[in-house]
Design a protein around this motif. Structure first.
Motif, PDB file in Angstrom:
ATOM      1  N   UNK A  24      20.752   7.138  -4.225  1.00  0.00           N
ATOM      2  CA  UNK A  24      19.583   6.385  -3.453  1.00  0.00           C
ATOM      3  C   UNK A  24      19.876   4.732  -3.655  1.00  0.00           C
ATOM      4  N   UNK A  25      20.240   4.687  -5.069  1.00  0.00           N
ATOM      5  CA  UNK A  25      20.371   3.411  -5.577  1.00  0.00           C
ATOM      6  C   UNK A  25      21.436   2.553  -4.891  1.00  0.00           C
ATOM      7  N   UNK A  26      22.509   3.292  -4.529  1.00  0.00           N
ATOM      8  CA  UNK A  26      23.416   2.691  -3.750  1.00  0.00           C
ATOM      9  C   UNK A  26      23.049   2.234  -2.276  1.00  0.00           C
ATOM     10  N   UNK A  27      22.095   3.104  -1.887  1.00  0.00           N
ATOM     11  CA  UNK A  27      21.790   2.679  -0.400  1.00  0.00           C
ATOM     12  C   UNK A  27      20.831   1.516  -0.607  1.00  0.00           C
ATOM     13  N   UNK A  28      20.098   1.538  -1.538  1.00  0.00           N
ATOM     14  CA  UNK A  28      19.120   0.360  -1.694  1.00  0.00           C
ATOM     15  C   UNK A  28      20.284  -0.970  -1.998  1.00  0.00           C
ATOM     16  N   UNK A  29      21.246  -0.953  -2.758  1.00  0.00           N
ATOM     17  CA  UNK A  29      21.934  -2.139  -2.839  1.00  0.00           C
ATOM     18  C   UNK A  29      22.667  -2.659  -1.501  1.00  0.00           C
ATOM     19  N   UNK A  30      22.971  -1.501  -0.787  1.00  0.00           N
ATOM     20  CA  UNK A  30      23.406  -1.806   0.528  1.00  0.00           C
ATOM     21  C   UNK A  30      22.539  -2.550   1.490  1.00  0.00           C
ATOM     22  N   UNK A  31      21.105  -2.148   1.306  1.00  0.00           N
ATOM     23  CA  UNK A  31      20.037  -2.640   2.159  1.00  0.00           C
ATOM     24  C   UNK A  31      19.822  -4.114   1.665  1.00  0.00           C
ATOM     25  N   UNK A  32      19.885  -4.038   0.389  1.00  0.00           N
ATOM     26  CA  UNK A  32      19.653  -5.620  -0.218  1.00  0.00           C
ATOM     27  C   UNK A  32      20.719  -6.572   0.244  1.00  0.00           C
TER      28      UNK A  32
ATOM     29  N   UNK B 168       0.584  -1.053   0.057  1.00  0.00           N
ATOM     30  CA  UNK B 168      -0.107   0.088   0.146  1.00  0.00           C
ATOM     31  C   UNK B 168       0.824   1.408  -0.100  1.00  0.00           C
ATOM     32  N   UNK B 169       0.613   2.096  -1.145  1.00  0.00           N
ATOM     33  CA  UNK B 169       1.813   3.211  -1.162  1.00  0.00           C
ATOM     34  C   UNK B 169       1.602   4.289   0.056  1.00  0.00           C
ATOM     35  N   UNK B 170       0.411   4.099   0.814  1.00  0.00           N
ATOM     36  CA  UNK B 170       0.047   4.884   1.941  1.00  0.00           C
ATOM     37  C   UNK B 170       1.109   4.789   3.108  1.00  0.00           C
ATOM     38  N   UNK B 171       1.631   3.335   2.948  1.00  0.00           N
ATOM     39  CA  UNK B 171       2.857   2.970   3.948  1.00  0.00           C
ATOM     40  C   UNK B 171       4.407   3.641   3.743  1.00  0.00           C
ATOM     41  N   UNK B 172       4.243   4.237   2.535  1.00  0.00           N
ATOM     42  CA  UNK B 172       5.778   4.474   1.879  1.00  0.00           C
ATOM     43  C   UNK B 172       6.481   5.028   3.010  1.00  0.00           C
ATOM     44  N   UNK B 173       6.144   5.742   4.015  1.00  0.00           N
ATOM     45  CA  UNK B 173       7.140   6.589   5.171  1.00  0.00           C
ATOM     46  C   UNK B 173       6.739   5.904   6.487  1.00  0.00           C
ATOM     47  N   UNK B 174       6.304   4.718   6.528  1.00  0.00           N
ATOM     48  CA  UNK B 174       6.334   3.873   7.710  1.00  0.00           C
ATOM     49  C   UNK B 174       6.966   2.549   7.421  1.00  0.00           C
ATOM     50  N   UNK B 175       8.145   2.297   8.173  1.00  0.00           N
ATOM     51  CA  UNK B 175       9.002   1.170   8.065  1.00  0.00           C
ATOM     52  C   UNK B 175       8.265   0.023   8.450  1.00  0.00           C
ATOM     53  N   UNK B 176       7.669   0.072   9.673  1.00  0.00           N
ATOM     54  CA  UNK B 176       7.281  -1.276  10.326  1.00  0.00           C
ATOM     55  C   UNK B 176       5.861  -1.696   9.732  1.00  0.00           C
ATOM     56  N   UNK B 177       5.322  -0.857   9.242  1.00  0.00           N
ATOM     57  CA  UNK B 177       3.717  -1.259   8.583  1.00  0.00           C
ATOM     58  C   UNK B 177       4.126  -1.792   7.100  1.00  0.00           C
ATOM     59  N   UNK B 178       5.054  -1.157   6.669  1.00  0.00           N
ATOM     60  CA  UNK B 178       5.700  -1.570   5.344  1.00  0.00           C
ATOM     61  C   UNK B 178       5.714  -3.158   5.557  1.00  0.00           C
ATOM     62  N   UNK B 179       6.871  -3.188   6.449  1.00  0.00           N
ATOM     63  CA  UNK B 179       7.316  -4.514   6.605  1.00  0.00           C
ATOM     64  C   UNK B 179       6.180  -5.760   6.898  1.00  0.00           C
ATOM     65  N   UNK B 180       5.150  -5.061   7.802  1.00  0.00           N
ATOM     66  CA  UNK B 180       4.115  -6.037   8.217  1.00  0.00           C
ATOM     67  C   UNK B 180       3.523  -6.419   6.744  1.00  0.00           C
ATOM     68  N   UNK B 181       3.234  -5.291   6.062  1.00  0.00           N
ATOM     69  CA  UNK B 181       2.199  -5.630   4.567  1.00  0.00           C
ATOM     70  C   UNK B 181       2.990  -6.462   3.610  1.00  0.00           C
TER      71      UNK B 181
ATOM     72  N   UNK C  80      11.665   2.639  -2.432  1.00  0.00           N
ATOM     73  CA  UNK C  80      13.110   3.426  -2.022  1.00  0.00           C
ATOM     74  C   UNK C  80      12.963   4.456  -1.201  1.00  0.00           C
ATOM     75  N   UNK C  81      11.878   4.784  -0.477  1.00  0.00           N
ATOM     76  CA  UNK C  81      12.079   5.987   0.408  1.00  0.00           C
ATOM     77  C   UNK C  81      13.053   5.759   1.443  1.00  0.00           C
ATOM     78  N   UNK C  82      13.504   6.854   2.095  1.00  0.00           N
ATOM     79  CA  UNK C  82      14.247   6.589   3.304  1.00  0.00           C
ATOM     80  C   UNK C  82      13.694   5.631   4.156  1.00  0.00           C
ATOM     81  N   UNK C  83      12.428   5.656   4.487  1.00  0.00           N
ATOM     82  CA  UNK C  83      11.905   4.694   5.751  1.00  0.00           C
ATOM     83  C   UNK C  83      11.582   3.450   4.770  1.00  0.00           C
ATOM     84  N   UNK C  84      11.467   3.241   3.552  1.00  0.00           N
ATOM     85  CA  UNK C  84      11.518   1.987   2.764  1.00  0.00           C
ATOM     86  C   UNK C  84      12.818   1.122   2.771  1.00  0.00           C
ATOM     87  N   UNK C  85      14.027   1.951   3.091  1.00  0.00           N
ATOM     88  CA  UNK C  85      15.307   0.991   2.956  1.00  0.00           C
ATOM     89  C   UNK C  85      15.365   0.207   4.052  1.00  0.00           C
ATOM     90  N   UNK C  86      15.163   0.613   5.350  1.00  0.00           N
ATOM     91  CA  UNK C  86      15.154  -0.625   6.403  1.00  0.00           C
ATOM     92  C   UNK C  86      14.182  -1.722   6.144  1.00  0.00           C
TER      93      UNK C  86
END
Length: 370
Positions: free
Chosen positions: A171-179, A111-124, A143-149
């Protein structure tokens, strides 16, 4: 007609369709694209679902059934979308098996409404994985800042991820690091990392749309000469970052354990400016171990008009950086471009999701009244 598509596949580019709907599934259209046009995967997003639900009667039976048992709007949307995605996963299962689980992938977005909520994004993300219950699913996380974790934590649970809405190389480098962190944690958690897959969806055409608008406002000859160059240059620099990241000792250690590199995926490859070739963002981004996800109009244009010249990316980072240096010289604030595009991307998907909810709400009410 499909020789160009066959050639593109041979050059190492996986062709995915940027669209899914029940009509495509029920009519045999999607199966035909797999059979005849070398399509080996599908991506979806809130806008695609909003369009599918707004103009098709293919959902009427399920809508009536959902209305009959009093399903909420949110529950109905989840059931409708995951049904399409599950059926698409089943359609692509043979491709998934034949490709060694690399392709045959189908993506669904949180759900895109969760783009800035890490915990809810993981749960969904975890809930979507369990609900669809197919090994060839990719869960899309922005790949928002809250999406990275959230990317790291979702992968750590053994869930394959499509990271979306990437605009900048930084941001892509941060994504690869998160991956990579996610794969490391998945291994520590006892998951089979050889079965963990991911793509990083790097948006292309929207970069030109925003940069060109700013170049036109500047209006000098130097500025106008740079129109239509930023998006491809950005993607070329992204691929150079990909090559660098996945040749480090940190990654080699995981690869030796069977880990799969996160492939770059060129997204938003439909050309928005009619002055440009309709195959621009395909012809100029040919390189092995990548995905190009296209709307059907672009797929047809590539089949009919593409002029494939082999690898058009590797070794071109210097030229791409020169484009960015020239953009800065004429006054383009590229960092502001990327912030603007990310914010707009999230907002557009939120708006589409709201349209989807309203459409389903109306259909549920009509079914109850009928």
């Amino acid at each position: 007609m499909t020789d160009n598509l066959a050639r593109l596949s041979e050059l190492g580019v996986s062709i995915w369709l940027d669209d899914v709907s029940r009509r495509r599934l029920n009519s045999g259209n999607l199966a035909g694209l797999v059979r005849d046009k070398h399509v080996v995967g599908v991506t979806s997003n809130p806008t695609i679902f909003a369009k599918a639900l707004s103009d098709a009667a293919d959902y009427d039976e399920q809508i009536r059934e959902l209305a009959g048992r009093g399903a909420s709007v949110d529950a109905a949307v989840k059931e409708i979308t995951t049904t399409d995605i599950r059926n698409a996963c089943d359609l692509f299962r043979d491709v998934y098996d034949a490709s060694g689980h690399v392709d045959g992938r189908v993506s669904i977005e949180v759900d895109p409404r969760l783009a800035h909520d890490t915990d809810k994004t993981v749960a969904e993300a975890l809930d979507l994985w369990k609900t669809v219950d197919r090994p060839n699913l990719l869960v899309k996380i922005p790949a928002t800042e809250d999406g990275l974790p959230a990317i790291t934590r979702t992968l750590a649970e053994g869930v394959s991820v499509n990271v979306t809405l990437i605009f900048s190389v930084e941001r892509y480098r941060a994504v690869m690091d998160a991956f990579i962190s996610g794969v490391e944690q998945a291994k520590a958690n006892g998951h089979n990392i050889a079965e963990l897959h991911s793509v990083a969806s790097f948006f292309v055409s929207r970069v030109d749309s925003e940069v060109d608008k700013r170049l036109d406002k500047i209006g000098t000859d130097e500025a106008k000469a740079l129109r239509g160059k930023a998006a491809v240059a950005n993607a070329v620099l992204a691929y150079a970052a990909f090559e660098e990241t996945f040749s480090t000792d940190r990654w080699r250690t995981l690869a030796a354990e069977g880990a799969n590199a996160q492939r770059p995926l060129w997204a938003s490859t439909g050309v928005k400016n009619p002055d440009y070739s309709p195959t621009l963002y395909v012809d100029e981004l040919v390189v092995a171990n990548t995905v190009n996800t296209m709307p059907e109009a672009t797929l047809d244009a590539v089949a009919e008009k593409s002029e494939l010249r082999g690898d058009t990316v590797t070794g071109n980072a210097g030229e791409a950086q020169a484009v960015f240096d020239a953009l800065a010289a004429v006054g383009i604030d590229i960092s502001d471009v990327f912030v603007t595009l990310e914010n707009e991307g999230v907002e557009k998907f939120e708006k589409s999701w709201q349209e989807l909810l309203e459409s389903v709400d109306g259909q549920l009410k009509a079914a109850k009244e009928g």
